[in-house]
Scaffold this active site. Structure first.
Site, PDB file in Angstrom:
ATOM      1  N   ASP A 186      -1.082   0.066  -3.499  1.00 46.90           N
ATOM      2  CA  ASP A 186      -1.402   0.748  -4.745  1.00 46.90           C
ATOM      3  C   ASP A 186      -0.138   1.147  -5.497  1.00 46.90           C
ATOM      4  OD1 ASP A 186      -4.100   0.631  -4.108  1.00 46.90           O
ATOM      5  OD2 ASP A 186      -4.019   2.528  -3.019  1.00 46.90           O
ATOM      6  N   TYR A 213       1.704   0.835   8.921  1.00 45.19           N
ATOM      7  CA  TYR A 213       2.014   1.697   7.784  1.00 45.19           C
ATOM      8  C   TYR A 213       2.693   2.974   8.280  1.00 45.19           C
ATOM      9  CZ  TYR A 213      -0.766  -0.834   4.275  1.00 45.19           C
ATOM     10  OH  TYR A 213      -1.246  -1.771   3.392  1.00 45.19           O
TER      11      TYR A 213
END
Length: 248
Positions: free
Chosen positions: A53, A112
């Site tokens: 994003d 992540y």
């Protein structure tokens, strides 16, 4: 005859509107495709391993593209592409891959990392790279809460709607490491895949739990589907999130 080029890409997500191409043409995919067009003389579609994003960073995003310029070897592609890209976006390395390799569909997992700054004053060079949360977060409670997410679960209540309904919301988190170094709290997720905003929603819930705002039992209820989806959910800011690597 084209060849498939596998790229490892790093970027500071702050200047870009995420990975996926958009009409304003200021995404990571857009910049890479423009660079390829300049070098290759024709449109080249770049496929990424995931759609980060706006504001999310990548230390090693994987992508692939089919290129027709057979004169350029992988090392030359690195130099040529970086010569066309903004400084916040770099191709770290390239290699030719088999035609059936796909950056997204061949992946078996991703890692992540999320960073939280707990000090009262945020250093300027950390701006946009951490979640500034000057709160008393209990480390033991944070680790206990993080352990609830390990294994295979239905994460539908830890996901957001990207504009279309996702029917398969079951994912496996293999490891979730919580570390503290000075004012920095780091949470590292290793899983077989992640839903839209899943890491940020989990981090938000963990921070609320470690801060005493919600109970660990509330997290269990959400994972088991006992809490309605419309319940209040805190998504951690995008700037603290990093795609570390993609596993194949």
């Amino acid at each position: 005859m084209s060849r498939r080029l596998k790229l490892i890409v790093a970027y500071d997500g702050a200047p870009f509107a995420g990975w996926q191409s958009q009409s304003h043409r200021n995404t990571v995919q857009d910049h890479l495709e423009r660079a390829f067009r300049t070098i290759n003389g024709a449109r080249v579609q770049v496929h990424g391993a995931g759609r980060t994003d706006s504001g999310v960073h990548a230390l090693a995003q994987c992508a692939h593209a089919d290129v027709g310029n057979e004169r350029l070897q992988p090392a030359r592609w690195v130099a040529a592409l970086n010569g066309q890209l903004p400084p916040q976006l770099r191709v770290l390395r390239c290699q030719f891959a088999a035609k059936d390799f796909h950056a997204r569909f061949s992946a078996v997992g991703k890692v992540y990392r999320y960073r939280i700054w707990t000090g009262s004053v945020l250093p300027p060079l950390e701006y946009g790279r951490v979640w500034h949360l000057p709160a008393d977060l209990a480390l033991d409670r944070l680790r206990s809460a993080a352990a609830e997410f390990l294994g295979r679960h239905d994460f539908k209540q830890f996901a957001a709607n990207r504009g279309h309904r996702v029917t398969d919301t079951v994912r496996t988190i293999r490891a979730l490491a919580v570390r503290r170094h000075g004012h920095v709290l780091t949470l590292e997720f290793d899983g077989d895949g992640f839903l839209y905003k899943m890491v940020r929603l989990i981090v938000g819930a963990l921070a609320e739990c470690a801060g005493g705002k919600i109970a660990i039992g509330d997290l269990r209820n959400r994972l088991s589907g006992k809490t309605v989806e419309q319940s209040s959910r805190l998504a951690a800011p995008a700037g603290g999130l990093y795609l570390v690597r993609v596993r194949y």
